[in-house]
Design an enzyme around this catalytic site. Structure first.
Site, PDB file in Angstrom:
ATOM      1  N   LYS A 171      41.284  -3.035  36.797  1.00 50.90           N
ATOM      2  CA  LYS A 171      40.060  -3.194  37.856  1.00 50.90           C
ATOM      3  C   LYS A 171      40.400  -3.591  38.985  1.00 50.90           C
ATOM      4  O   LYS A 171      41.356  -4.096  38.978  1.00 50.90           O
ATOM      5  CB  LYS A 171      38.720  -3.750  37.248  1.00 50.90           C
ATOM      6  CG  LYS A 171      38.071  -3.303  35.924  1.00 50.90           C
ATOM      7  CD  LYS A 171      37.129  -1.807  36.373  1.00 50.90           C
ATOM      8  CE  LYS A 171      36.698  -1.376  35.140  1.00 50.90           C
ATOM      9  NZ  LYS A 171      37.441  -0.874  34.201  1.00 50.90           N
ATOM     10  N   SER A 177      37.723   5.231  35.267  1.00 47.40           N
ATOM     11  CA  SER A 177      37.071   4.087  35.967  1.00 47.40           C
ATOM     12  C   SER A 177      37.623   3.864  37.099  1.00 47.40           C
ATOM     13  O   SER A 177      36.956   3.364  38.032  1.00 47.40           O
ATOM     14  CB  SER A 177      36.582   2.853  34.890  1.00 47.40           C
ATOM     15  OG  SER A 177      38.018   2.319  34.671  1.00 47.40           O
TER      16      SER A 177
END
Lengths: 142, 421
Positions: free
Chosen positions: A99, A62
């Protein structure tokens, strides 16, 4: 059975890569001996505060846009105050996730860097905890 | 005037587990002793469920299942690493530091004006960098700092920080009158009982006890405790912990053991570990105590507790010498027909290596053996514990620890790092 322990940070092991102030002419008594400097230690490059530095392994892609791939080892520093733009190890609903942290117009986002994944926007009542700030990424090509 | 602070990690082992298991935030956690035998640490939530310390696990297993308590085997690699980190951060806040135990550290704070603010920032710093919540107790002696820490922990209003100086003297006394004397540093259960007969029940009673009488009836050490309770510092920080006077190596078995050979191999293992510790602190032992016993919680079984002290001719730190002594002891004390639960070695009468008077009529130990031992230690340090070991330790470890619920070594093993998405 435990066969080996790795204690990465509290008493950093020194990597022994000599650095020379000059190039070394081959087949010659080395004049570089006089220029021998201290050896490089990867810890100097990656670790600010050993007590606050932890490592985690990446699982999934990701964050591939930020150069972070599966199986990379991330260096996490807990002593750094996270700001918008940092890549962080966050806890959302009791689970770890890596993230990019983004604060915009009073909203908080956790952004993946791969179009295949949706951004996470923090909803009202949802609690976000930043476990630490990602300061480095260790890749191995073998 | 000196000023001491005792900083300790709250429910330390449970807190270490929680740093890497954020899903357990606010949930009850217990950590079990070696072999998953009994409870050695509980989070505040587990304490609230009424789980007591040192209970055998099987007595609370049902309760844990019912209330969704997270149960962990002890993970000393993790706790040791987290402790080192915590101590490193705490050390930056003190002028001097003494690491007192895996989760407790004394520091000196002489001359710091805004103590409440300082201590609050210290706690926040440890929490941020290492993730462990702590309590800080401050006093003008180590004993008072330790007692202040107890106050900081028990009284929620203190919010983790307490200094005696914040109270007027009469309020200090009122508070001490509410603390049982057993909470005072160094006052064990036996002393508590003896004190009770003399009408000393609270910390305040002991503070006001007559020092001379205390010294006569007990010891200089307890007299010192009385002085320390009165704010007179008698104990300074110890930079280096003194060499241990007693070394214990023992473990419960993963399953009950009946045969001599298994006992012998586990005792060999413990004897070698103990001898290695002895060599690391450059000392020798004169007495080797051997202990084997059955499980006293299995009331249906016949019980046996064997304890034997074997003296050595010369004080020694040689693994082979200490193991032979242990084996001689085991041979004398082994009884067939029992289910043994635990075996252990205690080394006693420890002195600095090479300082002993030698016996005139027995040959001196071979110096090559010393070299052999240090070679063995070096190889084991470099290639992992147990690379070189005595044959009598055996290859299979039928007695090895049971650690069914151990968490990964998050901080010390590459192959057990947290995986994050």
């Amino acid at each position: 059975m435990i066969t080996a322990f790795f204690a990465p940070t509290t008493q950093p092991s020194k990597l022994t890569i000599p650095v020379y102030g000059s190039t070394v002419p081959a087949g010659f008594p080395s004049p570089a001996d006089d220029y021998l400097e201290t050896r490089l230690d990867l810890n100097d490059l990656l670790v600010h505060d050993p007590a606050a530095t932890f490592m985690v392994r990446v699982c999934g892609d990701s964050m591939s846009g930020a150069g972070i791939s599966s199986d990379d080892v991330l260096v996490i520093d807990r002593s750094i105050e996270p700001v918008s733009g940092h890549i962080v190890l966050a806890i959302v609903d009791g689970e770890f996730t890596v993230k990019r942290l983004r604060k915009q117009n009073g909203h908080i986002f956790l952004l993946p860097e791969n179009p295949a994944y949706p951004p996470i926007e923090l909803q009202d009542g949802q609690e976000l905890q930043i476990w630490g700030v990602v300061t480095g990424c260790v890749k191995s090509f073998l | 005037m000196p000023l001491f602070a005792l900083v300790d990690g709250n429910s330390f082992y449970a807190s270490c587990e929680r740093v890497f298991r954020p899903d357990l935030e606010g949930k009850p956690i217990v950590v079990l002793s070696n072999n998953d035998g009994c409870v050695v640490a509980r989070s505040a939530e587990a304490k609230m469920l009424g789980i007591k310390g040192f209970l055998p696990y099987f007595q609370i297993a049902d309760l844990c299942r019912r209330h969704g308590v997270a149960v962990f085997s002890s993970n000393y690699a993790l706790y040791g690493d987290m402790s080192a980190r915590m101590m490193q951060v705490i050390g930056r806040w003190g002028l001097e530091q003494e690491v007192y135990s895996i989760d407790e550290s004394f520091i000196t704070l002489d001359g710091i004006p805004t103590l409440r603010d300082y201590a609050t920032r210290l706690r926040a710093d440890v929490l941020q960098r290492v993730g462990i919540p702590t309590c800080v107790g401050i006093g003008s002696s180590k004993t008072l700092a330790k007692l202040a820490n107890h106050v900081g922990k028990v009284f929620p209003k203190a919010r983790g920080v307490f200094a005696w100086d914040w109270l007027a003297p009469e309020w200090q006394d009122k508070l001490m009158a509410r603390i049982a004397v057993g909470e005072v540093w160094g006052i064990g259960r036996r002393l508590t009982e003896q004190f009770a007969n003399m009408g000393i029940h609270t910390a305040l009673d002991l503070k006001h006890a007559d020092p001379k009488m205390i010294r006569r009836q007990f010891s200089v050490v307890i007299e010192r405790t009385v002085a320390e309770l009165n704010g007179i510092s008698c104990l300074s920080l110890e930079d280096v912990s003194p060499a241990k006077q007693q070394i214990i190596a023992s473990r419960s078995f993963g399953q009950l053991v009946t045969d001599f050979d298994t006992l012998a191999s586990s005792l060999t293992h413990h004897a070698c570990r103990a001898a290695e510790k002895l060599r690391r602190q450059h000392s020798e032992a004169r007495l080797v105590a051997v202990n084997i016993h059955t499980n006293r919680f299995r009331v249906q079984d016949p019980q046996y507790n064997g304890w034997l002290v074997v003296p050595l001719v010369h004080p020694s730190s040689d693994s082979v010498v200490i193991t032979s002594a242990a084996m001689a002891g085991l041979q004398q004390m082994y009884r067939e027909g029992y289910h043994y639960k635990k075996a252990g070695i205690v080394l006693m009468e420890i002195s600095e290596a090479g300082r002993e008077q030698r016996d005139l009529f027995t040959p001196l130990p071979d110096p090559r053996r010393t070299a052999l031992m240090s070679t063995m230690d070096r190889i084991n340090r470099e290639y992992g514990r147990g690379t070189l070991r005595l044959g009598s330790e055996g290859i299979r470890k039928d007695w090895a620890m049971r650690q069914e619920k151990r968490s990964p070594c998050w901080t010390t093993r590459w192959d057990e790092l947290i995986r994050v998405r």
